[in-house]
Design a protein around this motif. Sequence first.
Motif, mmCIF file in Angstrom:
data_model
loop_
_atom_site.group_PDB
_atom_site.id
_atom_site.type_symbol
_atom_site.label_atom_id
_atom_site.label_comp_id
_atom_site.label_asym_id
_atom_site.label_seq_id
_atom_site.Cartn_x
_atom_site.Cartn_y
_atom_site.Cartn_z
ATOM 1 N N ALA A 74 -8.817 5.928 3.442
ATOM 2 C CA ALA A 74 -8.779 5.025 4.594
ATOM 3 C C ALA A 74 -8.948 3.569 4.139
ATOM 4 O O ALA A 74 -8.236 2.676 4.618
ATOM 5 C CB ALA A 74 -9.862 5.395 5.602
ATOM 6 N N LEU A 75 -9.864 3.345 3.189
ATOM 7 C CA LEU A 75 -10.049 1.991 2.664
ATOM 8 C C LEU A 75 -8.796 1.496 1.946
ATOM 9 O O LEU A 75 -8.416 0.329 2.055
ATOM 10 C CB LEU A 75 -11.244 1.949 1.706
ATOM 11 C CG LEU A 75 -12.625 1.972 2.357
ATOM 12 C CD1 LEU A 75 -13.708 2.066 1.277
ATOM 13 C CD2 LEU A 75 -12.844 0.740 3.203
ATOM 14 N N ARG A 76 -8.161 2.422 1.233
ATOM 15 C CA ARG A 76 -6.925 2.059 0.519
ATOM 16 C C ARG A 76 -5.839 1.667 1.511
ATOM 17 O O ARG A 76 -5.143 0.667 1.333
ATOM 18 C CB ARG A 76 -6.463 3.219 -0.349
ATOM 19 C CG ARG A 76 -5.215 2.923 -1.139
ATOM 20 C CD ARG A 76 -4.878 4.072 -2.087
ATOM 21 N NE ARG A 76 -3.724 3.761 -2.869
ATOM 22 C CZ ARG A 76 -2.551 4.334 -2.708
ATOM 23 N NH1 ARG A 76 -2.391 5.257 -1.780
ATOM 24 N NH2 ARG A 76 -1.531 3.990 -3.460
ATOM 25 N N GLU A 77 -5.701 2.457 2.572
ATOM 26 C CA GLU A 77 -4.688 2.148 3.589
ATOM 27 C C GLU A 77 -5.002 0.820 4.263
ATOM 28 O O GLU A 77 -4.112 0.005 4.509
ATOM 29 C CB GLU A 77 -4.610 3.272 4.611
ATOM 30 C CG GLU A 77 -3.994 4.550 4.066
ATOM 31 C CD GLU A 77 -4.075 5.712 5.044
ATOM 32 O OE1 GLU A 77 -4.580 5.522 6.174
ATOM 33 O OE2 GLU A 77 -3.640 6.810 4.672
ATOM 34 N N GLU A 78 -6.290 0.609 4.551
ATOM 35 C CA GLU A 78 -6.691 -0.656 5.169
ATOM 36 C C GLU A 78 -6.415 -1.817 4.219
ATOM 37 O O GLU A 78 -5.934 -2.879 4.649
ATOM 38 C CB GLU A 78 -8.173 -0.600 5.521
ATOM 39 C CG GLU A 78 -8.685 -1.830 6.239
ATOM 40 C CD GLU A 78 -10.170 -1.721 6.571
ATOM 41 O OE1 GLU A 78 -10.776 -2.781 6.773
ATOM 42 O OE2 GLU A 78 -10.703 -0.596 6.613
ATOM 43 N N ALA A 79 -6.705 -1.620 2.929
ATOM 44 C CA ALA A 79 -6.450 -2.667 1.940
ATOM 45 C C ALA A 79 -4.953 -2.950 1.831
ATOM 46 O O ALA A 79 -4.535 -4.111 1.711
ATOM 47 C CB ALA A 79 -7.024 -2.265 0.575
ATOM 48 N N GLN A 80 -4.137 -1.878 1.877
ATOM 49 C CA GLN A 80 -2.687 -2.083 1.817
ATOM 50 C C GLN A 80 -2.202 -2.839 3.050
ATOM 51 O O GLN A 80 -1.352 -3.730 2.952
ATOM 52 C CB GLN A 80 -1.963 -0.747 1.691
ATOM 53 C CG GLN A 80 -2.072 -0.126 0.314
ATOM 54 C CD GLN A 80 -1.391 1.237 0.232
ATOM 55 O OE1 GLN A 80 -1.173 1.884 1.248
ATOM 56 N NE2 GLN A 80 -1.067 1.647 -0.980
ATOM 57 N N THR A 81 -2.742 -2.494 4.207
ATOM 58 C CA THR A 81 -2.372 -3.200 5.434
ATOM 59 C C THR A 81 -2.779 -4.670 5.338
ATOM 60 O O THR A 81 -2.011 -5.568 5.680
ATOM 61 C CB THR A 81 -3.054 -2.549 6.649
ATOM 62 O OG1 THR A 81 -2.714 -1.168 6.684
ATOM 63 C CG2 THR A 81 -2.632 -3.213 7.930
ATOM 64 N N LEU A 82 -3.993 -4.892 4.854
ATOM 65 C CA LEU A 82 -4.490 -6.251 4.699
ATOM 66 C C LEU A 82 -3.655 -7.025 3.681
ATOM 67 O O LEU A 82 -3.320 -8.194 3.906
ATOM 68 C CB LEU A 82 -5.957 -6.209 4.274
ATOM 69 C CG LEU A 82 -6.755 -7.500 4.346
ATOM 70 C CD1 LEU A 82 -6.790 -8.024 5.770
ATOM 71 C CD2 LEU A 82 -8.172 -7.263 3.860
ATOM 72 N N LEU A 83 -3.302 -6.357 2.573
ATOM 73 C CA LEU A 83 -2.467 -6.990 1.557
ATOM 74 C C LEU A 83 -1.110 -7.365 2.134
ATOM 75 O O LEU A 83 -0.613 -8.477 1.913
ATOM 76 C CB LEU A 83 -2.299 -6.059 0.353
ATOM 77 C CG LEU A 83 -1.369 -6.554 -0.752
ATOM 78 C CD1 LEU A 83 -1.939 -7.804 -1.409
ATOM 79 C CD2 LEU A 83 -1.128 -5.459 -1.776
ATOM 80 N N ALA A 84 -0.507 -6.430 2.895
ATOM 81 C CA ALA A 84 0.790 -6.725 3.523
ATOM 82 C C ALA A 84 0.661 -7.897 4.482
ATOM 83 O O ALA A 84 1.537 -8.772 4.535
ATOM 84 C CB ALA A 84 1.310 -5.484 4.243
#
Length: 186
Positions: A74-84
């Motif tokens: 979940a943190l990875r997905e959130e980080a990817q969303t934030l990165l995007a």
Amino acid sequence: MRLILSATFAGLVASPALAAGEVFFSLKNTDFIVLLAFLLFIAILIYFKVPTMLAGMLDKRADGIKSELEGARALREEAQTLLASYERKQKEVQDQADRIVSAAKDDAQKAAEKARADLAKSLERRMAAAEDQIGSAQAAAVKEVRDQAITIAVAAAREVIAKQMTAAEGNALIDDAIRQVDAKLH
């Protein structure tokens, strides 16, 4: 449980003491004593439900690891969303900066063109003013030359007339000038 019993039975059958031909079920045989101590230890562990506790602890640990993995996912997905999101914002900011630079270049070019046009107009005005000054100076010089030429001509004519004229002719000219003035005034 069946696995433990079958392992114990296999251990008894395949014992090195049986292979040597000695009496295995004797308290003098150290292998038999060690086997009894081991079976007693296993029985105590089973009685106090240590395998169940170990399995429960392992299950809890597995569940903890699963929850940590899900949290990490979940943190990875959130980080990817934030990165995007940041990449999108960075692209927007870069586009905006490019537009600002382009607008600044256009404004600078327009200002330079206007400055050139203003300079050309200023030069034209100064040239016209200089030409006017030159023309007026030329006219003044021509007038001054004419005035001096007239003065010189009058002086030369006076001298010529004075040398050529007699007193009687001079008196006649003065009387004629007085009559003309008198006729024009009345």
